[in-house]
Write a protein that holds these residues in place. Structure first.
Motif, PDB file in Angstrom:
ATOM      1  N   PHE A  32       0.150  -1.280   6.163  1.00  6.53           N
ATOM      2  CA  PHE A  32      -0.695  -2.479   6.214  1.00  6.53           C
ATOM      3  C   PHE A  32      -1.784  -2.527   5.135  1.00  6.53           C
ATOM      4  O   PHE A  32      -2.468  -3.533   5.000  1.00  6.53           O
ATOM      5  N   GLY A  33      -1.966  -1.437   4.390  1.00  2.00           N
ATOM      6  CA  GLY A  33      -2.976  -1.417   3.344  1.00  2.00           C
ATOM      7  C   GLY A  33      -4.393  -1.471   3.888  1.00  2.00           C
ATOM      8  O   GLY A  33      -5.291  -1.978   3.237  1.00  2.00           O
ATOM      9  N   LEU A  34      -4.560  -0.954   5.086  1.00  2.00           N
ATOM     10  CA  LEU A  34      -5.868  -0.912   5.734  1.00  2.00           C
ATOM     11  C   LEU A  34      -6.183   0.513   6.150  1.00  2.00           C
ATOM     12  O   LEU A  34      -5.291   1.237   6.592  1.00  2.00           O
ATOM     13  N   SER A  35      -7.446   0.903   6.027  1.00  2.00           N
ATOM     14  CA  SER A  35      -7.847   2.234   6.467  1.00  2.00           C
ATOM     15  C   SER A  35      -7.964   2.263   7.992  1.00  2.00           C
ATOM     16  O   SER A  35      -7.979   1.217   8.652  1.00  2.00           O
ATOM     17  N   PHE A  36      -8.071   3.465   8.519  1.00  2.00           N
ATOM     18  CA  PHE A  36      -8.271   3.610   9.965  1.00  2.00           C
ATOM     19  C   PHE A  36      -9.510   2.848  10.404  1.00  2.00           C
ATOM     20  O   PHE A  36      -9.499   2.143  11.409  1.00  2.00           O
ATOM     21  N   MET A  37     -10.591   2.950   9.619  1.00  2.00           N
ATOM     22  CA  MET A  37     -11.832   2.234   9.951  1.00  2.00           C
ATOM     23  C   MET A  37     -11.615   0.735   9.940  1.00  2.00           C
ATOM     24  O   MET A  37     -12.131   0.022  10.806  1.00  2.00           O
ATOM     25  N   ASP A  38     -10.859   0.253   8.947  1.00  2.00           N
ATOM     26  CA  ASP A  38     -10.568  -1.178   8.866  1.00  2.00           C
ATOM     27  C   ASP A  38      -9.855  -1.649  10.132  1.00  2.00           C
ATOM     28  O   ASP A  38     -10.240  -2.652  10.742  1.00  2.00           O
ATOM     29  N   ILE A  39      -8.803  -0.922  10.494  1.00  2.00           N
ATOM     30  CA  ILE A  39      -8.002  -1.303  11.665  1.00  2.00           C
ATOM     31  C   ILE A  39      -8.858  -1.242  12.927  1.00  2.00           C
ATOM     32  O   ILE A  39      -8.833  -2.157  13.754  1.00  2.00           O
ATOM     33  N   TYR A  40      -9.644  -0.180  13.061  1.00  2.00           N
ATOM     34  CA  TYR A  40     -10.492  -0.043  14.240  1.00  2.00           C
ATOM     35  C   TYR A  40     -11.466  -1.218  14.344  1.00  2.00           C
ATOM     36  O   TYR A  40     -11.613  -1.833  15.404  1.00  2.00           O
ATOM     37  N   LEU A  41     -12.117  -1.546  13.233  1.00  2.00           N
ATOM     38  CA  LEU A  41     -13.092  -2.636  13.246  1.00  2.00           C
ATOM     39  C   LEU A  41     -12.427  -3.967  13.589  1.00  2.00           C
ATOM     40  O   LEU A  41     -12.946  -4.732  14.412  1.00  2.00           O
ATOM     41  N   LEU A  42     -11.287  -4.238  12.989  1.00  2.00           N
ATOM     42  CA  LEU A  42     -10.597  -5.491  13.293  1.00  2.00           C
ATOM     43  C   LEU A  42     -10.201  -5.564  14.761  1.00  2.00           C
ATOM     44  O   LEU A  42     -10.358  -6.611  15.402  1.00  2.00           O
ATOM     45  N   GLN A  43      -9.709  -4.458  15.312  1.00  3.79           N
ATOM     46  CA  GLN A  43      -9.347  -4.451  16.732  1.00  3.79           C
ATOM     47  C   GLN A  43     -10.592  -4.613  17.606  1.00  3.79           C
ATOM     48  O   GLN A  43     -10.554  -5.316  18.612  1.00  3.79           O
TER      49      GLN A  43
END
Length: 146
Positions: A32-43
């Motif tokens: 997805f081209g997103l970091s773990f932090m990115d995914i966590y924040l979006l969720q």
């Protein structure tokens, strides 16, 4: 009961579990081209949008400067936006945009699909045990919950 399991076995099982989760998250980063932090924040924003910058930093246990960089990166991808807090103009609220909701759904659909495919040949009792253990993780690890 727990004393009957050797410490080395517990350490190994915990490391193997952590490794599996880590590898799974790294694969999602590549897909997805997103970091773990990115995914966590979006969720997180999916259920807490709009949210104050300070609350995001606190939730993620990171300095506000780091939270700002993550938010900047996701804002450039049009996944989220910012607006002034109507109650206190000094505060900025971060909100999830439609494109952010779409990518969160894609990430979660991917996760669900992979897990379901890999559990196809697993006994229902083992699946129930897995779900029960996963649901217990915040209590077992004594991590904050809502």
């Amino acid at each position: 009961m727990l004393q009957d399991i050797p410490r080395e076995k517990i350490d190994r099982v915990l490391f193997d579990s952590l490794r599996a989760i880590y590898q799974f998250e790294m694969a999602k980063e590549r897909i997805f081209g997103l970091s773990f932090m990115d995914i966590y924040l979006l969720q997180y924003l999916r259920t807490h949008s709009p949210c104050r910058m300070g609350d995001i930093a606190m939730e993620m246990n990171i300095p506000i400067s780091t939270a700002t960089r993550v938010i900047d990166r996701l804002e450039k991808k049009s996944y989220l936006g910012r607006k002034k807090d109507p109650e206190d103009k000094r505060n900025i609220r971060v909100l999830l945009k439609a494109k952010g909701e779409k990518i969160v759904k894609e990430v979660e659909d991917h996760t669900y699909r992979v897990i379901m495919e890999n559990l196809e040949k697993t006994k229902l009792s083992d699946i129930r045990a897995f779900v029960k253990t996963a649901a217990s993780m915040p209590e077992i690890l004594k991590t904050p919950t809502e």
